[in-house]
Each structure stands twice: as C-alpha cells, then as structure tokens.
Write an enzyme that holds these catalytic residues in place. Structure first.
Site, PDB file in Angstrom:
ATOM      1  N   LYS A 123      87.252  23.566 -23.589  1.00  0.00           N
ATOM      2  CA  LYS A 123      87.169  24.702 -22.730  1.00  0.00           C
ATOM      3  C   LYS A 123      88.734  24.927 -22.515  1.00  0.00           C
ATOM      4  O   LYS A 123      88.876  26.378 -22.154  1.00  0.00           O
ATOM      5  CB  LYS A 123      86.635  24.100 -21.413  1.00  0.00           C
ATOM      6  CG  LYS A 123      85.072  23.779 -21.670  1.00  0.00           C
ATOM      7  CD  LYS A 123      84.607  23.386 -20.145  1.00  0.00           C
ATOM      8  CE  LYS A 123      83.022  23.447 -20.244  1.00  0.00           C
ATOM      9  NZ  LYS A 123      82.757  22.295 -21.396  1.00  0.00           N
ATOM     10  N   GLU A 176      89.411  24.243 -11.670  1.00  0.00           N
ATOM     11  CA  GLU A 176      89.417  25.378 -11.486  1.00  0.00           C
ATOM     12  C   GLU A 176      89.003  25.723 -10.292  1.00  0.00           C
ATOM     13  O   GLU A 176      88.263  24.847  -9.392  1.00  0.00           O
ATOM     14  CB  GLU A 176      88.576  26.549 -12.538  1.00  0.00           C
ATOM     15  CG  GLU A 176      87.091  26.057 -12.634  1.00  0.00           C
ATOM     16  CD  GLU A 176      86.564  26.758 -13.916  1.00  0.00           C
ATOM     17  OE1 GLU A 176      87.216  27.306 -14.909  1.00  0.00           O
ATOM     18  OE2 GLU A 176      85.209  26.946 -13.683  1.00  0.00           O
ATOM     19  N   HIS A 193      73.795  21.597 -12.626  1.00  0.00           N
ATOM     20  CA  HIS A 193      74.544  22.657 -13.471  1.00  0.00           C
ATOM     21  C   HIS A 193      73.739  22.695 -14.659  1.00  0.00           C
ATOM     22  O   HIS A 193      74.391  23.196 -15.708  1.00  0.00           O
ATOM     23  CB  HIS A 193      75.915  22.022 -13.654  1.00  0.00           C
ATOM     24  CG  HIS A 193      76.487  21.995 -12.533  1.00  0.00           C
ATOM     25  ND1 HIS A 193      77.194  22.942 -11.862  1.00  0.00           N
ATOM     26  CD2 HIS A 193      77.058  20.607 -11.702  1.00  0.00           C
ATOM     27  CE1 HIS A 193      78.041  22.645 -10.652  1.00  0.00           C
ATOM     28  NE2 HIS A 193      77.747  21.178 -10.665  1.00  0.00           N
ATOM     29  N   ARG A 231      76.343  27.602 -30.908  1.00  0.00           N
ATOM     30  CA  ARG A 231      75.157  27.416 -31.362  1.00  0.00           C
ATOM     31  C   ARG A 231      74.062  28.284 -30.664  1.00  0.00           C
ATOM     32  O   ARG A 231      74.306  29.245 -30.124  1.00  0.00           O
ATOM     33  CB  ARG A 231      74.768  25.931 -30.751  1.00  0.00           C
ATOM     34  CG  ARG A 231      74.804  25.641 -29.331  1.00  0.00           C
ATOM     35  CD  ARG A 231      74.372  24.472 -28.985  1.00  0.00           C
ATOM     36  NE  ARG A 231      74.517  24.129 -27.461  1.00  0.00           N
ATOM     37  CZ  ARG A 231      73.984  24.529 -26.481  1.00  0.00           C
ATOM     38  NH1 ARG A 231      73.009  25.334 -26.405  1.00  0.00           N
ATOM     39  NH2 ARG A 231      74.274  24.392 -25.146  1.00  0.00           N
TER      40      ARG A 231
END
Length: 504
Positions: free
Chosen positions: A120, A204, A239, A296
């Site tokens: 990430k 973040e 999530h 993917r």
C-alpha cells in the site's frame, strides 16, 4: 505480443470462484483442471472440471497456499495456464513469478505489477506522483510507539492503522486518541505479521463515515487500458464487504470520469496487464481518495458484468493469450442496475461470526434478473478451514428499484437450513429506508443494524405466519379458485408448535 494457445487451465482455487472460472473456460472450448484438498473432495467444482488433482490436507497452508504443489499439479496434467481466482495465492508476486518461470501462463498481472500495487505504501507513492487524491498519512512504515504518536498528532485523530502488505481488513485498527495508540499499534503489527508475514503498518487519516467505491479496470499487453465503471461496496462488517452494487447510487458522470481516469492512470503507471480494481473512499462531499489496488479478479465482479454485458473472466483469458481488448472506452455504457449479496455461513445474530456446519437444505432462487454463483450443494459441509462464503446472489433490473425488489424476492426464495447465513441480513438491508434512498456509508451496520432488531422483525413475520396457519387450520377448509370457479379443500396442518408458542 504473439497470440498463444491456451487449451487447458488449472484453476488454483476452490468453491464458487473455481466453478465460475471453469464455466467460462468451457464456453471458450478450454479444458479445466481442479485442485482439491481433503475437505473438498465432494465439491461441485471438482466434479465439473475435466480433470482434478488432490493436493493435500484440508488446512490451506498445506494445500491451496502451497505453490510448489500447485505448479507440480499443472505439470502433471500438462496445463498451459494457471488462473488464481481471488484470495489464496492470487496476489502473491512470488507465485506469479514461479508460475511464469515454470513455463505456464499466469492469468493475471505481472509479478512486478503485483509487487508495486500489493504494498500500500508503494501504491500511494505512485498515486501521489500522478496527483491522485490521497488521505493525509505516513509514507513510510511506522514501527515504534513514539513515531506513531508524533505522526498521529500531525495527521489529527482519529487515525487508521493499516497493514502495508495486507487487505481484507486484517491489520487494521481505528485509533480515537493518543491513549489508545500503543495497544492498537501492537495489535495491528501482530495481526499484520501473522496474516501477511510483514508487520509493516502505516497511518492515515480516518474518515468517520465514508463510502467505499471501486473502479474496475482492464488492460491488455498492447497499451490499451480502460475502466468498466464503478461498484459501490460500502455495506461491510469488519472492513469486509457483504453487499455490492453497480452503479453507485451517488455517482455523477463527472465524478465517474475523474475516478475512472485516475484508475487507468494508476494501472498504466505500473505497467498493469489483465483485470484489476482500484479502490477509493468518498467523503460526505463526494471528494475521492485513493485507497488501494487489488491485482486480481474481485469477488463482486458479477455486478460489473451485469451492467456492461462483459464476461470479465473471458477478457482475462483473452488478454493472457495476448489478444487486444475487443472494445474501447467509448463502446462501454451502463445498462440497468445490479446488486450482489454475499451468502456467508455467518451468524448475523452473533456479530457475524462464522457458523460452519452441514447444509441440510439448500435450494437456490431463480427467475427474471436472478443469478447465483455458488460452490456448494445440499448435504455438503461448510468447512472451518476456509472463507465462509457459500454463494453470491446477484440480481439485475432496469433500475435500482427493480434490482432491490428482485433481491428481496430472491432472498425469500433462497432456502438454506442447518447453518446461519447472511440471507436475513440481506433482507434487512433491502428493506431499510437508508439503503433504499442510497444514503449509507461503511458504518451502516454500526449505525443501522442490531441483532435485536433483526430478531424482532423475524419474530413479527413468524407471528403473522403462525396466526394465518392457525386460522386456516381452525376453519379446516381452504377456498381455492380454479379456472374461475370457486371450490374448497380440507386443510391438514402439519404444524404442532412454533418457536413463539402458538399451537396451530
């Protein structure tokens, strides 16, 4: 790039996605090979395949995550290509490289693209260079509490701790204030290490009530990259997505174009080839921020297929053969609306915890606008070793209202007993005013759903059904209309006593 022949594909996966891939391959005249563990010997995808190879014990580490066994199986059956599906090894750069080094075609992006987008922090660095909006956060892993406290103060609480190498909600923690940070950082790093073998965590800014919207991209090896519009994925627990739809109910043409063009630019920047998905967060003002790229096929790809008329698995195979995309961005348009519900063996009455067991009754819905991608059948066990997904229920309509109504109808027709599933939760969502209005966020479950409410609604339905059954039984006769003529029939009720205590 020359066109290569693919006559046989080994599907390095299981369950519904293995069966989904095999069906398209068969449509294309391509033979398929299944791999299976001890737990999956009786699964439908194993019988459907042209050939099947046993690769080991039930635990995934000894079967579906063992790259050497999978490549050995491909050699054994003389496969031309390997399709990884999603999950397991699908986003492992080392697996993609091993497949290609062994002389097989990997139906997916290159190992380099997986590496760049799989981390990430690296993906965020590329997005920053392209001026794609990003949430405030760190651009390096945070490995100690002191640094984490300093960065969190700079960013401003609440913040989100995220595993740099991960996905699926693992290694992710919301931190509301400085006192919570040390413990949550330790937990996030520990979970990241156990899940991905890498304890790197970054920080973040946390948006309290965002929407989760993703863009489907396709890219060939001839320099053509395009986007197939968006999917709304905001209905989540821990999530992880439960309900997806396309298009998003809040999307505008201008915003769609900006997000789509950003997704294409990101894919081109890493030399991406094949199918992929770029994920974004939307705030309450419809500002979008890059989240990550999944290298993917996505679980929720069927809703995109419904609104675009495109078979994404077919496109993946054709791209892997070296073919050019058969359409351009201008050829694509949105037709109708599609919704997907993940049918998981989870108990919505108990915080969606896994609920494995035997499918005593399993009967799928059908009819106009209904599609079921499943991997089980009646009498099979849902094993404890893998993801608890049983099936994906997809409905399509001329507009969002029709898609919702068809989903509600299909949920009522879907018959599963022996385990708890997310079907009842799906019914709750389809009937909720906020969902119907399209006004919801990733906090929908937290803000709108409770097990008590679900139980109360089902109790009312059961009470009404019991009263109706009691009245029919008391009357002893049922009025029936046949060819316009009224007649009566005796009713013999098999009901004894339901859970509400009514004698009927």
């Amino acid at each position: 790039m020359p066109i290569v022949q693919i006559r046989k594909i080994l599907v390095a996966n299981r369950g519904e996605i293995a069966l989904r891939i095999m069906r398209t391959a068969r449509d294309m005249g391509i033979r398929t090979v299944a791999i299976f563990s001890d737990a999956d010997r009786l699964m439908p995808y194993v019988r459907f395949a042209d050939e099947a190879v046993h690769i080991g014990p039930s635990p995934s580490a000894q079967s579906y995550l063992d790259a050497e066994k999978i490549i050995a199986a491909a050699r054994q059956v003389r496969a031309d290509a390997i399709h990884p599906g999603y999950g397991f090894l699908s986003e492992r750069e080392d697996f993609a490289a091993q497949v290609q080094e062994a002389g097989f075609i990997f139906i997916g992006p290159s190992a380099d693209a997986i590496r760049m987008m799989g981390n990430k922090l690296e993906a965020k660095r590329i997005a920053r260079k392209l001026n794609i909006p990003l949430l405030p956060g760190t651009d390096k892993p945070v490995r100690d509490v002191h640094t984490a406290l300093m960065e969190s103060e700079r960013i401003g609480y609440p913040v989100l701790l995220k595993a740099a190498a991960g996905g699926g909600g693992k290694g992710m923690r919301v931190v509301k204030n400085a006192s919570e940070l040390p413990e949550q950082l330790e937990r996030a790093m520990s979970e990241a290490q156990s899940s991905f073998g890498d304890n790197s965590v970054f920080i973040e800014k946390y948006i309290a009530s965002p929407r989760h919207v993703e863009i489907q991209v396709l890219a060939d090896a001839h320099g053509n990259t395009l986007y197939l519009f968006e999917r709304e994925c905001s209905i989540q627990r821990r999530h992880q997505k439960l309900i997806e739809e396309a298009p998003s109910p809040v999307m505008t043409e201008t915003l769609r174009a900006r997000m789509g063009e950003s997704a294409v630019a990101l894919a081109q920047a890493c030399g991406y080839v094949n199918a992929g998905t770029v994920e974004f967060l939307l705030d309450e003002n419809l500002n979008f921020y890059f989240l990550e790229m999944n290298t993917r096929l996505q679980v929720e790809h069927p809703v995109t297929e419904c609104i675009t008329g495109t078979d994404l698995v077919r496109e993946q195979i054709q791209i892997a053969r070296g073919e050019k995309l058969s359409f351009t961005q201008e050829d694509l348009s949105i037709h109708g609306h599609a919704i997907e519900l993940r049918i998981n063996a989870e108990d919505p009455y108990n915080d969606f915890l896994p609920n494995p067991g035997r499918l005593k009754v399993y009967h799928c819905p059908c009819g106009p606008g209904v599609r079921v991608d499943d991997g089980y059948e009646q009498g099979l066990d849902i094993p404890v070793y893998y993801d608890p997904m049983i099936a994906k229920l997809i409905t399509f309509g001329k507009d969002r209202d029709e898609a919702i109504q068809r989903m509600s109808r299909a949920i009522r027709e879907y018959k599963i007993s022996g385990i708890r599933t997310t079907l009842e939760f799906g019914k709750f969502v389809m009937e909720h005013p906020d969902f119907i209005r399209g006004q919801f966020s990733t906090r929908f479950i937290e803000q709108c759903f409770s097990a008590e409410q679900l139980f109360s609604e089902n109790e009312e339905e059961m009470r009404a059904a019991a009263v109706a059954a009691a009245l029919i039984a008391k009357a002893g006769r049922l009025v029936v209309h046949v060819d316009g003529q009224q007649t009566t029939g005796v009713v013999h009720s098999k009901w004894k006593q339901n859970r509400l205590g009514f004698e009927v």
